[in-house]
Design a protein around this motif. Structure first.
Motif, PDB file in Angstrom:
ATOM      1  N   PHE A  24     118.032   0.688  41.235  1.00  0.00           N
ATOM      2  CA  PHE A  24     118.036  -0.783  41.105  1.00  0.00           C
ATOM      3  C   PHE A  24     119.692  -1.125  40.327  1.00  0.00           C
ATOM      4  CE2 PHE A  24     116.704  -3.817  37.967  1.00  0.00           C
ATOM      5  CZ  PHE A  24     115.957  -4.394  38.952  1.00  0.00           C
ATOM      6  N   ALA A  29     119.532  -8.364  39.756  1.00  0.00           N
ATOM      7  CA  ALA A  29     118.703  -8.402  39.234  1.00  0.00           C
ATOM      8  C   ALA A  29     119.589 -10.037  38.209  1.00  0.00           C
ATOM      9  CB  ALA A  29     117.844  -7.688  38.661  1.00  0.00           C
ATOM     10  N   GLU A  44     126.077 -13.766  51.900  1.00  0.00           N
ATOM     11  CA  GLU A  44     124.829 -13.060  51.135  1.00  0.00           C
ATOM     12  C   GLU A  44     124.996 -14.233  49.914  1.00  0.00           C
ATOM     13  OE1 GLU A  44     127.019 -10.747  52.482  1.00  0.00           O
ATOM     14  OE2 GLU A  44     125.483  -9.747  53.155  1.00  0.00           O
ATOM     15  N   LYS A  51     119.306 -20.755  49.016  1.00  0.00           N
ATOM     16  CA  LYS A  51     117.985 -21.089  49.066  1.00  0.00           C
ATOM     17  C   LYS A  51     117.210 -21.024  47.949  1.00  0.00           C
ATOM     18  CE  LYS A  51     117.044 -16.919  52.096  1.00  0.00           C
ATOM     19  NZ  LYS A  51     117.197 -15.535  52.067  1.00  0.00           N
ATOM     20  N   TYR A  71     111.948 -17.518  42.283  1.00  0.00           N
ATOM     21  CA  TYR A  71     113.076 -17.012  41.259  1.00  0.00           C
ATOM     22  C   TYR A  71     113.374 -15.404  41.308  1.00  0.00           C
ATOM     23  CZ  TYR A  71     117.768 -16.184  39.813  1.00  0.00           C
ATOM     24  OH  TYR A  71     118.924 -16.150  39.490  1.00  0.00           O
ATOM     25  N   LEU A  73     110.643 -13.634  41.552  1.00  0.00           N
ATOM     26  CA  LEU A  73     110.500 -12.464  42.177  1.00  0.00           C
ATOM     27  C   LEU A  73     111.650 -12.150  43.027  1.00  0.00           C
ATOM     28  CD1 LEU A  73     107.581 -13.634  43.418  1.00  0.00           C
ATOM     29  CD2 LEU A  73     107.502 -11.434  41.859  1.00  0.00           C
ATOM     30  N   VAL A  74     112.283 -12.930  43.682  1.00  0.00           N
ATOM     31  CA  VAL A  74     113.840 -13.050  44.450  1.00  0.00           C
ATOM     32  C   VAL A  74     114.299 -12.686  43.458  1.00  0.00           C
ATOM     33  CG1 VAL A  74     115.930 -14.315  45.156  1.00  0.00           C
ATOM     34  CG2 VAL A  74     113.080 -14.389  45.789  1.00  0.00           C
ATOM     35  N   LEU A  76     114.854  -9.951  41.233  1.00  0.00           N
ATOM     36  CA  LEU A  76     113.503  -9.146  41.274  1.00  0.00           C
ATOM     37  C   LEU A  76     114.055  -7.538  42.794  1.00  0.00           C
ATOM     38  CD1 LEU A  76     112.223  -6.513  39.309  1.00  0.00           C
ATOM     39  CD2 LEU A  76     110.505  -7.431  40.947  1.00  0.00           C
ATOM     40  N   TRP A  77     113.938  -8.825  43.617  1.00  0.00           N
ATOM     41  CA  TRP A  77     113.939  -8.193  44.990  1.00  0.00           C
ATOM     42  C   TRP A  77     115.477  -7.815  45.406  1.00  0.00           C
ATOM     43  CZ3 TRP A  77     116.734 -10.117  49.207  1.00  0.00           C
ATOM     44  CH2 TRP A  77     116.732  -9.235  50.086  1.00  0.00           C
ATOM     45  N   LEU A  78     116.058  -8.531  44.952  1.00  0.00           N
ATOM     46  CA  LEU A  78     117.527  -8.285  45.142  1.00  0.00           C
ATOM     47  C   LEU A  78     118.149  -7.227  44.061  1.00  0.00           C
ATOM     48  CD1 LEU A  78     119.420 -11.776  44.683  1.00  0.00           C
ATOM     49  CD2 LEU A  78     119.614 -10.568  46.339  1.00  0.00           C
ATOM     50  N   PHE A  80     116.371  -4.919  43.963  1.00  0.00           N
ATOM     51  CA  PHE A  80     116.300  -3.523  44.278  1.00  0.00           C
ATOM     52  C   PHE A  80     116.378  -3.250  46.181  1.00  0.00           C
ATOM     53  CE2 PHE A  80     111.847  -3.311  41.633  1.00  0.00           C
ATOM     54  CZ  PHE A  80     112.201  -1.913  41.484  1.00  0.00           C
ATOM     55  N   ALA A  81     117.626  -4.860  46.298  1.00  0.00           N
ATOM     56  CA  ALA A  81     117.389  -4.239  47.707  1.00  0.00           C
ATOM     57  C   ALA A  81     119.053  -4.149  47.606  1.00  0.00           C
ATOM     58  CB  ALA A  81     117.370  -6.061  48.200  1.00  0.00           C
TER      59      ALA A  81
END
Length: 115
Positions: A24, A29, A44, A51, A71, A73-74, A76-78, A80-81
């Motif tokens: 992570f 994040a 990106e 976005k 925001y 959630l996005v 948090l996703w970033l 992990f991604a």
């Protein structure tokens, strides 16, 4: 122990192999634009800004609280991604995927890749 993806630089360049940890990313994040700039992920960064502008626009319709949750959630996703985004950036710049290594640190993974 962490899994690292090892990438070799483009031929005819003098650089060490890159070791991308599968963990992570707090930087991605908490400060996504800084993460994108640090790793040269320009496309990106532009997409993130577009976005974010869209989220600010729709905040008037869905409410400020819902926009903050989206925001979060996005972000948090970033986090992990982030390793996948870094690997994609290296692929796009012509680096060659060599394989994966399990090591205690990125330096040790690079050292194993050189051996």
């Amino acid at each position: 122990m962490t899994l690292y993806a090892i990438y070799d630089p483009k031929p005819d360049t003098v650089a060490l192999p890159a070791a991308i940890p599968e963990t992570f990313s707090w930087l991605a994040a908490l400060l996504p634009p800084l993460f994108f700039l640090r790793h040269g992920l320009w496309i990106e960064l532009v997409l993130f800004c577009v976005k974010l502008a869209a989220l600010i626009f729709i905040a008037g319709f869905i409410g400020a609280d819902a926009a903050w949750v989206l925001y979060g959630l996005v972000a948090l996703w970033l986090g992990f991604a982030a390793p996948g985004l870094r690997r994609h950036g290296l692929d796009w710049r012509g680096w060659v995927f060599r394989g994966e290594r399990v090591a205690l640190s990125a330096d040790l993974a690079q050292l194993e890749a050189l051996a």
